[in-house]
Design a protein around this motif. Sequence first.
Motif, PDB file in Angstrom:
ATOM      1  N   ARG A 183      -6.273 -28.430  57.161  1.00 15.73           N
ATOM      2  CA  ARG A 183      -5.441 -28.891  58.271  1.00 15.73           C
ATOM      3  C   ARG A 183      -4.198 -29.646  57.807  1.00 15.73           C
ATOM      4  NH1 ARG A 183      -8.617 -31.030  63.671  1.00 15.73           N
ATOM      5  NH2 ARG A 183      -9.001 -28.940  64.542  1.00 15.73           N
ATOM      6  N   ASP A 184      -4.320 -30.354  56.689  1.00 14.95           N
ATOM      7  CA  ASP A 184      -3.146 -31.046  56.164  1.00 14.95           C
ATOM      8  C   ASP A 184      -2.055 -30.043  55.831  1.00 14.95           C
ATOM      9  OD1 ASP A 184      -4.494 -33.434  56.365  1.00 14.95           O
ATOM     10  OD2 ASP A 184      -5.113 -33.459  54.268  1.00 14.95           O
ATOM     11  N   ASN A 185      -2.438 -28.946  55.158  1.00 14.97           N
ATOM     12  CA  ASN A 185      -1.468 -27.897  54.811  1.00 14.97           C
ATOM     13  C   ASN A 185      -0.851 -27.293  56.068  1.00 14.97           C
ATOM     14  OD1 ASN A 185      -4.043 -26.837  52.555  1.00 14.97           O
ATOM     15  ND2 ASN A 185      -2.368 -28.240  52.056  1.00 14.97           N
ATOM     16  N   ALA A 186      -1.690 -27.083  57.086  1.00 10.14           N
ATOM     17  CA  ALA A 186      -1.205 -26.472  58.326  1.00 10.14           C
ATOM     18  C   ALA A 186      -0.202 -27.380  59.037  1.00 10.14           C
ATOM     19  CB  ALA A 186      -2.379 -26.146  59.235  1.00 10.14           C
ATOM     20  N   ARG A 187      -0.494 -28.655  59.084  1.00  6.42           N
ATOM     21  CA  ARG A 187       0.424 -29.582  59.763  1.00  6.42           C
ATOM     22  C   ARG A 187       1.755 -29.691  59.037  1.00  6.42           C
ATOM     23  NH1 ARG A 187      -4.472 -32.873  60.067  1.00  6.42           N
ATOM     24  NH2 ARG A 187      -5.330 -32.775  62.190  1.00  6.42           N
ATOM     25  N   GLU A 188       1.709 -29.573  57.709  1.00  6.20           N
ATOM     26  CA  GLU A 188       2.934 -29.722  56.911  1.00  6.20           C
ATOM     27  C   GLU A 188       3.790 -28.462  56.898  1.00  6.20           C
ATOM     28  OE1 GLU A 188       1.244 -30.753  53.192  1.00  6.20           O
ATOM     29  OE2 GLU A 188       0.654 -32.771  53.825  1.00  6.20           O
ATOM     30  N   ASN A 189       3.258 -27.342  57.413  1.00  4.08           N
ATOM     31  CA  ASN A 189       3.989 -26.065  57.387  1.00  4.08           C
ATOM     32  C   ASN A 189       3.907 -25.393  58.751  1.00  4.08           C
ATOM     33  OD1 ASN A 189       4.638 -25.523  54.273  1.00  4.08           O
ATOM     34  ND2 ASN A 189       2.583 -26.415  54.405  1.00  4.08           N
ATOM     35  N   PRO A 190       4.590 -25.943  59.744  1.00  2.79           N
ATOM     36  CA  PRO A 190       4.529 -25.390  61.103  1.00  2.79           C
ATOM     37  C   PRO A 190       5.332 -24.096  61.216  1.00  2.79           C
ATOM     38  CG  PRO A 190       6.127 -27.161  61.004  1.00  2.79           C
ATOM     39  CD  PRO A 190       5.457 -27.120  59.656  1.00  2.79           C
ATOM     40  N   PRO A 191       5.189 -23.380  62.336  1.00  2.00           N
ATOM     41  CA  PRO A 191       5.995 -22.165  62.553  1.00  2.00           C
ATOM     42  C   PRO A 191       7.492 -22.453  62.473  1.00  2.00           C
ATOM     43  CG  PRO A 191       4.236 -22.336  64.180  1.00  2.00           C
ATOM     44  CD  PRO A 191       4.251 -23.639  63.432  1.00  2.00           C
ATOM     45  N   GLU A 192       8.204 -21.495  61.881  1.00  2.00           N
ATOM     46  CA  GLU A 192       9.656 -21.663  61.736  1.00  2.00           C
ATOM     47  C   GLU A 192      10.285 -20.282  61.600  1.00  2.00           C
ATOM     48  OE1 GLU A 192      12.901 -23.719  58.694  1.00  2.00           O
ATOM     49  OE2 GLU A 192      10.755 -23.954  58.334  1.00  2.00           O
ATOM     50  N   GLY A 193      11.095 -19.899  62.569  1.00  2.00           N
ATOM     51  CA  GLY A 193      11.709 -18.585  62.531  1.00  2.00           C
ATOM     52  C   GLY A 193      10.667 -17.481  62.527  1.00  2.00           C
ATOM     53  N   ALA A 194      10.760 -16.564  61.544  1.00  2.00           N
ATOM     54  CA  ALA A 194       9.799 -15.468  61.452  1.00  2.00           C
ATOM     55  C   ALA A 194       8.468 -15.903  60.832  1.00  2.00           C
ATOM     56  CB  ALA A 194      10.400 -14.332  60.613  1.00  2.00           C
ATOM     57  N   PHE A 195       8.443 -17.106  60.296  1.00  2.00           N
ATOM     58  CA  PHE A 195       7.207 -17.592  59.674  1.00  2.00           C
ATOM     59  C   PHE A 195       6.243 -18.066  60.757  1.00  2.00           C
ATOM     60  CE2 PHE A 195       4.944 -21.349  57.776  1.00  2.00           C
ATOM     61  CZ  PHE A 195       4.076 -20.605  56.975  1.00  2.00           C
ATOM     62  N   PRO A 196       5.011 -17.520  60.793  1.00  6.92           N
ATOM     63  CA  PRO A 196       4.091 -17.831  61.902  1.00  6.92           C
ATOM     64  C   PRO A 196       3.500 -19.224  61.854  1.00  6.92           C
ATOM     65  CG  PRO A 196       2.971 -16.472  60.274  1.00  6.92           C
ATOM     66  CD  PRO A 196       4.419 -16.560  59.838  1.00  6.92           C
ATOM     67  N   GLY A 197       3.639 -19.903  60.730  1.00  8.39           N
ATOM     68  CA  GLY A 197       3.017 -21.211  60.571  1.00  8.39           C
ATOM     69  C   GLY A 197       1.718 -21.110  59.808  1.00  8.39           C
ATOM     70  N   CYS A 198       1.416 -22.157  59.065  1.00  8.67           N
ATOM     71  CA  CYS A 198       0.197 -22.201  58.255  1.00  8.67           C
ATOM     72  C   CYS A 198      -0.999 -22.527  59.158  1.00  8.67           C
ATOM     73  CB  CYS A 198       0.354 -23.264  57.170  1.00  8.67           C
ATOM     74  SG  CYS A 198      -1.057 -23.441  56.068  1.00  8.67           S
ATOM     75  N   GLN A 199      -2.155 -21.965  58.806  1.00  9.60           N
ATOM     76  CA  GLN A 199      -3.383 -22.244  59.542  1.00  9.60           C
ATOM     77  C   GLN A 199      -4.515 -22.534  58.572  1.00  9.60           C
ATOM     78  OE1 GLN A 199      -4.915 -23.603  61.815  1.00  9.60           O
ATOM     79  NE2 GLN A 199      -4.685 -22.172  63.559  1.00  9.60           N
ATOM     80  N   ALA A 200      -5.463 -23.364  58.978  1.00  7.83           N
ATOM     81  CA  ALA A 200      -6.604 -23.712  58.135  1.00  7.83           C
ATOM     82  C   ALA A 200      -7.614 -22.571  58.088  1.00  7.83           C
ATOM     83  CB  ALA A 200      -7.265 -24.986  58.647  1.00  7.83           C
ATOM     84  N   GLY A 201      -8.196 -22.364  56.919  1.00  8.53           N
ATOM     85  CA  GLY A 201      -9.203 -21.321  56.716  1.00  8.53           C
ATOM     86  C   GLY A 201      -9.192 -20.902  55.265  1.00  8.53           C
ATOM     87  N   ILE A 202     -10.088 -19.989  54.895  1.00  3.63           N
ATOM     88  CA  ILE A 202     -10.096 -19.476  53.524  1.00  3.63           C
ATOM     89  C   ILE A 202      -9.995 -17.961  53.543  1.00  3.63           C
ATOM     90  CG2 ILE A 202     -11.515 -21.443  52.810  1.00  3.63           C
ATOM     91  CD1 ILE A 202     -13.792 -19.431  52.243  1.00  3.63           C
ATOM     92  N   THR A 203      -9.366 -17.432  52.499  1.00  3.61           N
ATOM     93  CA  THR A 203      -9.257 -15.986  52.314  1.00  3.61           C
ATOM     94  C   THR A 203      -9.846 -15.634  50.950  1.00  3.61           C
ATOM     95  OG1 THR A 203      -7.037 -16.129  51.329  1.00  3.61           O
ATOM     96  CG2 THR A 203      -7.164 -15.885  53.732  1.00  3.61           C
ATOM     97  N   LEU A 204     -10.487 -14.471  50.894  1.00  2.45           N
ATOM     98  CA  LEU A 204     -11.157 -14.022  49.674  1.00  2.45           C
ATOM     99  C   LEU A 204     -10.942 -12.541  49.475  1.00  2.45           C
ATOM    100  CD1 LEU A 204     -14.629 -15.676  50.382  1.00  2.45           C
ATOM    101  CD2 LEU A 204     -12.953 -16.533  48.739  1.00  2.45           C
TER     102      LEU A 204
END
Length: 411
Positions: free
Chosen positions: A281-302
């Motif tokens: 969540r810290d990463n998500a709050r620090e990287n909100p949506p901007e232009g074409a960028f959808p914004g960071c969200q919390a979770g894991i990818t594998l």
Amino acid sequence: MPPHPIEVLNPQNFPGAAKRRVTLVRFTRAVTGPTDPSAPDFDFRGFVNDHGPVLGMAGNVAAAAAQQFRVQLMRDRIEAAAQLFVSVDDAALVRVMHPAAGQPLNPRTEGLWQGDCIYLVANSDGAGDPRTKLKVHFGSAGGPVIAEMGLVVYAPREIFVQGHRVTINGPAHALTPVAAECAFLDDQFTELVGGINAIYSQAGVRFTLRPNILTETVNNFTERGTVTLTGESEFRNTELQTILRCNPEPESLNMYIFNQYRDVSRAAGQDLGTAGIACNRDNARENPPEGAFPGCQAGITLRKFFDAQQMANIAAHEIGHSLRLIHYASRQRDDVIYEIYASRNLMLNTYDLPNNDAQTDIGYDAYLSGASQTGTQLGIKAIATARNLRQSQQIRTLRRAVNRDSYKPLP
């Protein structure tokens, strides 16, 4: 003959003499090979805070069967015939199941009891993370103490996991194409979460897989079946964050699995090495949506692995990041520290070890690929003198993050 003058043997009278620590016995992990939830690794770094290693245990709750833990005693400089007895300072916190009260350790395996193993169960529910000590006595139940181990009981915490298998549509790579669809079955999700639970039992954290695995589809990616990394921050990577924004389940750790990553900032042959990426969540709050960028969200990818144990270790490592853990000794990317403490730690910034016995003989054996497994130990001790260990107390850090919902998606 008159008694020998004790001052002759007093090391304080010889300040120039080299100091040596002699151990008659020591504690060791009770199994070799993959992580066993009943026989976790423990924090054996130095003699700070406790005169010996420290083991984390899940607390006892009335609605569930108590988790049994065991540790093994190694007789370094004491014979098998020597009688050794065990005690726990506060039996209200932890109970010794075996050996029975007043009985010595048996160096031989008999029935279900492993030789020279101490079997423990938490009596406490773990509220407040209480601590006590396990002690080994020589000769009798009240004999001199020759070894100690710290025991910490953690109140059980539950994290719900929402699984997502991801189909990624896009043009196939000319040389190393993969399928768009990720063939990762429901049973494989169940096995994966079981492996994660084996690792996090030492921290009193349990993961529960939600029954409805979701199938996601994303289109117009750079490459079929692949998340393309460009060297920019993963928290700002549009493809990665597009996946993390696919139907995240509230109040859950969302786990997305697809076929591969390709890091185009790396040379060919090294570009497919990324195994997992996590955001909290810290990463998500620090990287909100901007232009074409959808914004960071919390979770894991594998990325999908065929070795279930390897994938469980990698998933547990990425979950550590979602719970605000950083890499061991603050190392990043290819800057890996290979030494006995780092190699046994879950947050080492690599998922396998070089085939060098001095660095890899840590008791976890090898993956199906033949590469040596990294360990899954999580730090408990507060080691203030180690400047590069910004997170010496890893279990305390991750449990605080659980309480603060750092792994859950932002609304």
